[in-house]
Design a protein around this motif. Structure first.
Motif, mmCIF file in Angstrom:
data_model
loop_
_atom_site.group_PDB
_atom_site.id
_atom_site.type_symbol
_atom_site.label_atom_id
_atom_site.label_comp_id
_atom_site.label_asym_id
_atom_site.label_seq_id
_atom_site.Cartn_x
_atom_site.Cartn_y
_atom_site.Cartn_z
ATOM 1 N N THR A 3 36.408 40.883 33.455
ATOM 2 C CA THR A 3 36.646 40.900 32.007
ATOM 3 C C THR A 3 38.128 41.068 31.700
ATOM 4 O O THR A 3 38.657 40.466 30.756
ATOM 5 C CB THR A 3 35.824 42.020 31.355
ATOM 6 O OG1 THR A 3 34.422 41.752 31.561
ATOM 7 C CG2 THR A 3 36.096 42.109 29.866
ATOM 8 N N VAL A 4 38.811 41.865 32.490
ATOM 9 C CA VAL A 4 40.257 42.034 32.309
ATOM 10 C C VAL A 4 40.973 40.721 32.577
ATOM 11 O O VAL A 4 41.874 40.311 31.824
ATOM 12 C CB VAL A 4 40.799 43.148 33.228
ATOM 13 C CG1 VAL A 4 42.320 43.237 33.137
ATOM 14 C CG2 VAL A 4 40.176 44.485 32.863
ATOM 15 N N VAL A 5 40.584 40.039 33.649
ATOM 16 C CA VAL A 5 41.194 38.748 33.977
ATOM 17 C C VAL A 5 40.990 37.754 32.838
ATOM 18 O O VAL A 5 41.906 36.996 32.487
ATOM 19 C CB VAL A 5 40.608 38.190 35.296
ATOM 20 C CG1 VAL A 5 41.027 36.745 35.514
ATOM 21 C CG2 VAL A 5 41.050 39.050 36.470
ATOM 22 N N ILE A 6 39.800 37.762 32.243
ATOM 23 C CA ILE A 6 39.509 36.813 31.164
ATOM 24 C C ILE A 6 40.340 37.111 29.918
ATOM 25 O O ILE A 6 40.971 36.211 29.341
ATOM 26 C CB ILE A 6 38.000 36.839 30.819
ATOM 27 C CG1 ILE A 6 37.171 36.337 31.990
ATOM 28 C CG2 ILE A 6 37.730 35.984 29.571
ATOM 29 C CD1 ILE A 6 35.672 36.541 31.818
ATOM 30 N N TYR A 55 31.491 40.512 40.749
ATOM 31 C CA TYR A 55 32.198 41.019 39.567
ATOM 32 C C TYR A 55 31.401 40.732 38.286
ATOM 33 O O TYR A 55 31.963 40.388 37.247
ATOM 34 C CB TYR A 55 33.604 40.411 39.475
ATOM 35 C CG TYR A 55 34.428 40.659 40.710
ATOM 36 C CD1 TYR A 55 35.052 41.881 40.915
ATOM 37 C CD2 TYR A 55 34.550 39.672 41.693
ATOM 38 C CE1 TYR A 55 35.795 42.122 42.065
ATOM 39 C CE2 TYR A 55 35.291 39.904 42.846
ATOM 40 C CZ TYR A 55 35.911 41.135 43.031
ATOM 41 O OH TYR A 55 36.634 41.366 44.172
ATOM 42 N N GLU A 56 30.101 40.906 38.386
ATOM 43 C CA GLU A 56 29.224 40.590 37.271
ATOM 44 C C GLU A 56 29.329 41.645 36.178
ATOM 45 O O GLU A 56 29.432 42.846 36.456
ATOM 46 C CB GLU A 56 27.779 40.495 37.770
ATOM 47 C CG GLU A 56 26.793 39.918 36.787
ATOM 48 C CD GLU A 56 25.421 39.702 37.423
ATOM 49 O OE1 GLU A 56 24.568 39.060 36.777
ATOM 50 O OE2 GLU A 56 25.213 40.159 38.556
ATOM 51 N N ALA A 57 29.296 41.201 34.943
ATOM 52 C CA ALA A 57 29.315 42.107 33.793
ATOM 53 C C ALA A 57 28.352 41.587 32.745
ATOM 54 O O ALA A 57 28.309 40.375 32.477
ATOM 55 C CB ALA A 57 30.724 42.218 33.212
ATOM 56 N N ARG A 58 27.576 42.487 32.150
ATOM 57 C CA ARG A 58 26.615 42.129 31.108
ATOM 58 C C ARG A 58 26.786 43.041 29.905
ATOM 59 O O ARG A 58 27.075 44.230 30.053
ATOM 60 C CB ARG A 58 25.174 42.278 31.602
ATOM 61 C CG ARG A 58 24.689 41.215 32.573
ATOM 62 C CD ARG A 58 23.276 41.549 33.008
ATOM 63 N NE ARG A 58 22.713 40.605 33.933
ATOM 64 C CZ ARG A 58 21.894 39.614 33.595
ATOM 65 N NH1 ARG A 58 21.569 39.451 32.320
ATOM 66 N NH2 ARG A 58 21.389 38.799 34.496
ATOM 67 N N ALA A 59 26.594 42.467 28.733
ATOM 68 C CA ALA A 59 26.584 43.266 27.507
ATOM 69 C C ALA A 59 25.728 42.537 26.477
ATOM 70 O O ALA A 59 25.683 41.301 26.456
ATOM 71 C CB ALA A 59 28.001 43.463 26.966
ATOM 72 N N ARG A 60 25.047 43.295 25.629
ATOM 73 C CA ARG A 60 24.234 42.697 24.568
ATOM 74 C C ARG A 60 25.157 42.027 23.553
ATOM 75 O O ARG A 60 26.197 42.552 23.188
ATOM 76 C CB ARG A 60 23.387 43.772 23.879
ATOM 77 C CG ARG A 60 22.272 44.306 24.770
ATOM 78 C CD ARG A 60 21.663 45.574 24.176
ATOM 79 N NE ARG A 60 21.037 45.349 22.890
ATOM 80 C CZ ARG A 60 19.794 44.910 22.704
ATOM 81 N NH1 ARG A 60 19.042 44.647 23.758
ATOM 82 N NH2 ARG A 60 19.291 44.761 21.494
ATOM 83 N N ALA A 67 20.849 35.826 23.931
ATOM 84 C CA ALA A 67 22.199 35.493 24.373
ATOM 85 C C ALA A 67 22.998 36.773 24.555
ATOM 86 O O ALA A 67 22.908 37.698 23.733
ATOM 87 C CB ALA A 67 22.904 34.594 23.355
ATOM 88 N N GLY A 68 23.783 36.832 25.610
ATOM 89 C CA GLY A 68 24.577 38.021 25.881
ATOM 90 C C GLY A 68 25.919 37.664 26.483
ATOM 91 O O GLY A 68 26.164 36.521 26.867
ATOM 92 N N TYR A 69 26.776 38.659 26.532
ATOM 93 C CA TYR A 69 28.035 38.497 27.261
ATOM 94 C C TYR A 69 27.717 38.719 28.733
ATOM 95 O O TYR A 69 27.514 39.844 29.187
ATOM 96 C CB TYR A 69 29.079 39.497 26.768
ATOM 97 C CG TYR A 69 30.354 39.500 27.593
ATOM 98 C CD1 TYR A 69 31.302 38.502 27.438
ATOM 99 C CD2 TYR A 69 30.591 40.493 28.552
ATOM 100 C CE1 TYR A 69 32.460 38.486 28.199
ATOM 101 C CE2 TYR A 69 31.750 40.489 29.318
ATOM 102 C CZ TYR A 69 32.668 39.489 29.133
ATOM 103 O OH TYR A 69 33.809 39.470 29.902
ATOM 104 N N HIS A 70 27.612 37.631 29.475
ATOM 105 C CA HIS A 70 27.248 37.696 30.894
ATOM 106 C C HIS A 70 28.241 36.843 31.664
ATOM 107 O O HIS A 70 28.315 35.624 31.466
ATOM 108 C CB HIS A 70 25.824 37.185 31.099
ATOM 109 C CG HIS A 70 25.316 37.358 32.500
ATOM 110 N ND1 HIS A 70 24.133 36.799 32.951
ATOM 111 C CD2 HIS A 70 25.819 38.049 33.562
ATOM 112 C CE1 HIS A 70 23.939 37.118 34.216
ATOM 113 N NE2 HIS A 70 24.949 37.875 34.612
ATOM 114 N N VAL A 71 29.041 37.492 32.499
ATOM 115 C CA VAL A 71 30.044 36.783 33.285
ATOM 116 C C VAL A 71 29.932 37.201 34.739
ATOM 117 O O VAL A 71 29.407 38.274 35.066
ATOM 118 C CB VAL A 71 31.476 37.043 32.765
ATOM 119 C CG1 VAL A 71 31.665 36.489 31.367
ATOM 120 C CG2 VAL A 71 31.815 38.537 32.796
#
Length: 496
Positions: A3-6, A55-60, A67-71
């Protein structure tokens, strides 16, 4: 860390936009520092990557839509994210001599870097679409704000054409959402349980919508007509990002979305994809051969090179063929995306040097540049030889894998496709050698006295791209060890 990289470039872009009193040198220094930091963090991610989705990250985000913030990253996305970080850094270095609205230019490129990185990291279809659309907006303003020639018309054509593709893509994504049992936009869930497994007609229509949207972005023939004018009238750094990064979004989407989520439809229409790939390879090379504008020539070679990627992905759907060959083809496709980003990014920056000196891309008005600009000549020669697939450079590794994989599938049609694609390599060699001869060798041309050798900032931007191409060409294992497991996973998913 992902997320920081993005979002690090976007945060810095916001700071540049709101902090008053910053001089041009300070703005450029901050821009380069932010891009360098992002590349460093990406390198740390590469070294720490352990396989699977890292480096997976999830958020509602929008729970009612699933749909979610999933990277996250894997062997397909991580090389493209690293290439994105490098290209944006060298574009910052290359643009450090710009004097026209530097603050806005730097902020726009930093925001565009976030958008491009976010797309390759996205594991949610709606998030992917948001980044996909924002990339169109960002590049539109780059062309219309800092381009040359008929930039307003070229930017408008680019926007309308690619925005139409994004609408088709949105329809396809809605189809995937409605066809999934869980009613979700999550890519991992849709890959695990593909929609429309028992509905061949509907899955074909959804694949058509997704395929057209991504084909326009790639671009493939006949959806390529926006590309040459956009490249010709964009600033050099804009062309490098457009070709090096943004064209990969379409091919990446095919591998990440279309193939694993619609495996049955991809198998049924794989031969059509193969044909589109071969046509793009040959058409791009033949039209490039006829160009008298060096920047349009490089633009058409992008259609040729991305055609190899489409060809390889189509061959991966030929489930009657050898599975190892299909894995090799997909591995070559991913390597080609990275290689093309490095080589074509360098070529567009080189054309920017010619424009900066002579305000022209006309092949017929140059000649004998080797006598007055030997370093520029050497850089161009290396980039051209890498683009035509000379052994020892990344283009050879990528195209050899693709051709060996396509022919190795073992079906009569795939062998014919491979043979025809070899002709594309021969035509590419002819057109690039012709360009080198006309621009850099022979007697001096009308504009040759205006051409000075590369400046330090130009050398610092172009040389790393070519050095990395040579590193991939000589010792590709560090890249292939990352890519090959992802290629095997894609072939396994599309073979279901």
């Amino acid at each position: 860390m992902l997320t920081v990289v993005i979002f690090l470039p976007l945060v810095v872009a916001g700071g540049l936009a709101v902090v008053p009193g910053l001089g041009d040198r300070v703005v450029v220094g901050v821009w380069i520092a932010a891009s360098a930091a992002d590349l460093l963090l990406t390198a740390v991610m590469w070294l720490g990557y352990g396989g699977g989705i890292g480096y997976e990250a999830r958020a509602r985000w929008i729970p009612s839509l699933g749909a979610g913030y999933h990277v996250g990253v894997d062997g397909l996305s991580l090389p493209l994210i690293a290439m994105t970080a490098l290209l944006f850094l060298v574009c910052a270095v290359y643009s450090s001599g710009r004097t026209e609205r530097v603050r806005q230019y730097a902020a726009l490129f930093l925001a565009l870097q976030t958008v491009c990185t976010g797309l390759f990291a996205a594991l949610d279809l709606l998030l992917f679409f948001v980044f996909f659309d924002l990339s169109i907006v960002g590049m539109y303003f780059v062309i219309v704000g800092w381009g040359h020639g008929d930039r307003a018309r070229s930017a408008l054509r680019f926007f309308l054409y690619t925005f139409l593709g994004s609408l088709a893509l949105l329809l396809g994504f809605i189809g995937l959402y409605l066809g999934g049992g869980a009613r979700t936009f999550d890519m991992v869930d849709l890959t695990r349980d593909p929609p429309f497994a028992d509905a061949q007609g509907v899955s074909g229509l959804v694949l058509l919508a997704v395929g057209v949207g991504l084909a326009i972005k790639t671009p493939t023939v006949p959806f390529h007509t926006w590309l040459p004018p956009a490249h010709t009238d964009a600033p050099a750094a804009g062309s490098a990002v457009l070709a090096g990064v943004m064209l990969k979004m379409g091919a990446y989407g095919l591998a990440r979305i279309a193939m694993p989520m619609l495996p049955g439809a991809w198998q049924r229409h794989a031969w059509a994809v193969v044909v589109v790939g071969v046509v793009s390879v040959l058409y791009g090379a033949l039209v490039a051969l006829a160009q008298e504008n060096v920047k349009r020539l490089v633009a058409y070679t992008s259609i040729n090179h991305m055609g190899y990627v489409v060809l390889a992905l189509g061959a991966a759907g030929l489930t009657a063929g050898d599975v190892q060959a299909r894995r090799l083809a997909v591995s070559g496709a991913v390597t080609q995306m990275v290689s093309h980003g490095l080589i074509t990014g360098a070529l567009f920056l080189i054309t920017g040097v010619l424009w900066d000196r002579a305000r022209s891309y006309d092949l017929g008005r140059f000649g004998g540049i080797a006598a007055v600009a030997p370093v520029l000549t050497g850089l161009t020669a290396v980039a051209a030889f890498a683009s035509l697939g000379l052994p020892g450079l990344s283009g050879f590794i990528a195209e050899f894998q693709i051709l060996a994989g396509v022919v190795g599938v073992g079906l009569p049609g795939s062998v014919i496709a491979g043979v025809l694609s070899v002709c594309g390599i021969l035509i590419t060699a002819a057109l690039l050698l012709r360009m080198l001869h006309r621009v850099f060798l022979g007697g001096p041309g009308e504009l040759t006295p205006r051409v000075l050798d590369v400046r330090p900032r130009e050398l610092a931007a172009i040389a790393p791209l070519l050095a990395l191409s040579a590193a991939v060409g000589v010792a590709p294992r560090w890249l292939l060890d990352l890519v090959e497991p992802a290629a095997a996973a894609i072939v396994s998913l599309v073979s279901r």
